[in-house]
Write an enzyme that holds these catalytic residues in place. Sequence first.
Site, PDB file in Angstrom:
ATOM      1  N   ASP A 178      -7.362   2.537   7.045  1.00 37.09           N
ATOM      2  CA  ASP A 178      -7.211   2.524   5.590  1.00 37.09           C
ATOM      3  C   ASP A 178      -6.572   1.232   5.105  1.00 37.09           C
ATOM      4  O   ASP A 178      -6.962   0.670   4.083  1.00 37.09           O
ATOM      5  CB  ASP A 178      -6.334   3.706   5.138  1.00 37.09           C
ATOM      6  N   GLU A 221       0.841  -1.199   0.000  1.00 35.95           N
ATOM      7  CA  GLU A 221       0.000   0.000   0.000  1.00 35.95           C
ATOM      8  C   GLU A 221       0.879   1.252   0.000  1.00 35.95           C
ATOM      9  O   GLU A 221       1.746   1.422   0.850  1.00 35.95           O
ATOM     10  CB  GLU A 221      -0.865  -0.037   1.257  1.00 35.95           C
ATOM     11  N   ASP A 278      -0.839  -1.107   5.858  1.00 41.92           N
ATOM     12  CA  ASP A 278      -0.647  -0.472   7.159  1.00 41.92           C
ATOM     13  C   ASP A 278      -1.580  -1.043   8.213  1.00 41.92           C
ATOM     14  O   ASP A 278      -2.654  -1.543   7.898  1.00 41.92           O
ATOM     15  CB  ASP A 278      -0.914   1.040   7.052  1.00 41.92           C
ATOM     16  N   ASP A 327      -3.650   0.300  10.042  1.00 42.19           N
ATOM     17  CA  ASP A 327      -4.679   1.279  10.415  1.00 42.19           C
ATOM     18  C   ASP A 327      -5.951   1.016   9.607  1.00 42.19           C
ATOM     19  O   ASP A 327      -6.036   0.028   8.874  1.00 42.19           O
ATOM     20  CB  ASP A 327      -4.163   2.716  10.196  1.00 42.19           C
TER      21      ASP A 327
END
Length: 677
Positions: free
Chosen positions: A507, A430, A503, A505
Site C-alpha cells: 500500500d 501516509e 510504509d 509495504d
Amino acid sequence: MAENTQEQEYGAESITVLEGLDPVRKRPGMYIGSTSSQGLHHLIWEVVDNGIDEAMAGHADTITIKLLPDGIVSVEDNGRGIPVSKHKITGLSALETVLTKLHAGGKFGGGGYKVSGGLHGVGVSVVNALSSYLRAEIQREGKIWMQEFKKGDSQGDIITIGDSKKTGTTIIFQPDDTIFTELEFKWNRILDRMRQQAYLTKNITINIFDLRKKDDEKKYRFYFEGGIKSYVKALNHGKSLKNETIFYVGKEYEENFIELAIQYNDEYNENVLPFTNNIYNPDGGTHLIGFKTALTRTLNSYARSKNLIKEKDENLTGEDVREGLTAVISLKLQEPQFEGQTKGKLGNAEIKSQVDKVMGEALMTFLEEHPKEAEAIIGKCMLSAQARIAARTARASILRKGALDGMTLPGKLSDCSSRKAADCEIYIVEGDSAGGSAKQGRDRKFQAILPLRGKILNVERARLDKMLANTEIKNLVIALGTNIDDQLDIEKLRYHRIIIMTDADVDGAHIRTLLLTLFFRHFAPLITNGYLYVAQPPLYRIQKGTKVKYAYSDEEKVNIIKEFGGGEDMENESHEEIETDVEEASDKEEEIEENVEETTRKHNVKLNVQRYKGLGEMNPEQLWETTMNPETRLMKQISINDAEKADKTFEMLMGDHVPSRKHFIQTHAKSVQNLDT
Ligand code: 0RA
C-alpha cells in the site's frame, strides 16, 4: 482476384536495372539495419513483403513460411511468379535480374504494382546477397522454373524442372553465417509479425511451419476475413463495448487506398494504430491528424443534428471523443514520405484531407444507419466531457489567481513555525496514526506534517485531473503554496524539502507511486530543482540490553547482529521472515552462531530484532531518531527519471491492460516491500 489492366505489358521489360550486389555484402547494415537477430528476421520480412505485394495487387492469397533445419527458410506465395523471360537490355532472365541487381523489380520504372507494401523494402536481391545459398522456384507459363545462387552469384542458368498449371514463387534461402552474428529464427517474433501482416492484408492466409526439430514441429495459420476490422475486434477482446458493430470504411482515393476501423470500449485509454503500406507509424502523421479532425467534427455535428448536444452546450473536444477509442488506420500509398528521426511519421500533406474526407463521410453514414450504436458512442463521449468539465471546475478553483493567498491552510496540516522556506520541510505521511507519531516526534521549528489518508488510493482508474478534485490532494497543493502546471510559481514554495513518508509495504508503495506521479505531472519544477525526497524508514530495530541500532537493509541487519554478538530473541511477529534471511546469508550466520552461544552463556543477554512493517509501529522518538532527524536519517532525492518511471508504473497499474498489471504485481510484490521506488 482483382483485374490488373497492365497485366499484358507487364513482363521482363518493365524492370529497371541498377547496380550489382557488392555493396550489400560490404555494408549489410545499410540495407537490413543490422546483422543481428533483427537483420536476420528482416530477410524473411523482405521475401514475405513481396508476396504480400502480390496479394495486395490481387494476384495472391496464400503465403507459406517454413523454417527448416540448418537455418534454411522457405517462403512460398501463389502470386504471378517472378517473370522468367530474357530482359532486353541485360540479356539476363528477369528472375536473375530481380535476384542479382539492387533495386531491380517491378516496383520501379513504371508499370508494375498499383500499390506496393514493400516500398520500405530493399528487394529480394538483398536477401540473395546475404545468403550462402538461395534457390528460386517459379511456377509460371505452364512450367516450373529454377535457378540457384550462392552469396548472390548465380550457379548456372535458369532451367525448367517440370510442368505446372499454377503460378507462384518459392524462395528458399540460408542466411550467410559469415555475415550474421545470430542465426536462430524466433518463432514468436515471426508469429507476431505475420499476425499483424495478416490483419492488414484482407483475405490473405499466412501459414507458418516450424520444421527445424523433428520431435517439436509446430504450425500456425493466420487468416482474418475482416482485415483491420478483425484487428480492432482483437484489440478490444475481453472489454465491454459501446458499439457492437465496428465502423469500417475502405475507399480508393486518387490511386491511394484508405482503410479505417473503429470501435469504442468503456475504458479511458485511446488506442489508435496508424499504418502506411503495412508499416506501423509510431509517431502518427498526416493520416492520424486527418482521422482525428474528422472524428471530432463528425461526432459533434451528428450529436447536434440529433439534439444530443444542446445548443447552449459546448462541443465535444478531441480528447472527449477519443476516450475508450480503439482504431486502426491503414493506408496503401503510391509514394509515402516518412519524417522524423526514426521515419516513424507519415509526411504526405495531401493525405490529411483525403483521410478527413473519407472518414467524415463514411462515419456520418454509419451513425445515421446505426442510431443505437451512435447513441452509445455519443453518450460515452458526453460522459468524458462531463468529467472533463467537472475536473476543470475543480482545477479552476485551485488555480484561480489569488485564490491561494486568501485560502487558509488545511486543518490537517501541522505547520512549522519558521517561515524561511529554505529551512523548512514538509513530511507527507501516509495514515493518521503515523501522522500522529510524526507530529509528536518532529522538530516543530522547521518540520511540518501533512497526513494523507490511504483513501486517496481509491482514485483507481480515474484520470489524474480527477485527483485534483480530491480533498487530500487539494490540501497538499495548498500547503505547498506554489500552485500547479502553468500557474506554478516556485518562488512561492513554502518548504524546500518535500518528503514523502510511506510504509514499507505494498500500500505504501502504491501511495508513493501515486504521489510521485502527481509531482511528475503537475509539479515538475519542484523535482528538477531537487526539492522532492522519499524518506527511508528503517526495516529493523535491533536491541541488545540498552544498546539499540536500526538496520535499513537486510545486509545491514546481519552486520549489526554480528556486531552485537548474535543471540536473537525471536519473540516478535516476523519470526519466519528472519529465519529465511538467515538461511540466505548462511555463510555469515554460522560464524555468528558460535559467538552467540558464548555471549549468551557469559552475559545471558538476549538480542531482540524487530521488523518494522509500518511507520505506525514506531513511537514518536523512534520515528524522529530513525527517519526524521536530519543528522541521522536517510533520504532518497527524487530525480525526474525516478518520477517518470513512477508515472509509467502508475499508468500500467491503473490502466486497462490487466495482464501487464498482474504480471507487475506478481513480480514486484517483493521489491515494493523493500521500498523500491
Ligand atoms: C516482378 C514483376 C512481377 C512479379 C514479381 C516481380 C514478383 C516478385 C516476387 C517475389 C516473391 N514473390 C513474388 N511474386 C512476384 C510481375 C509479374 C507479371 O506481370 O506477371
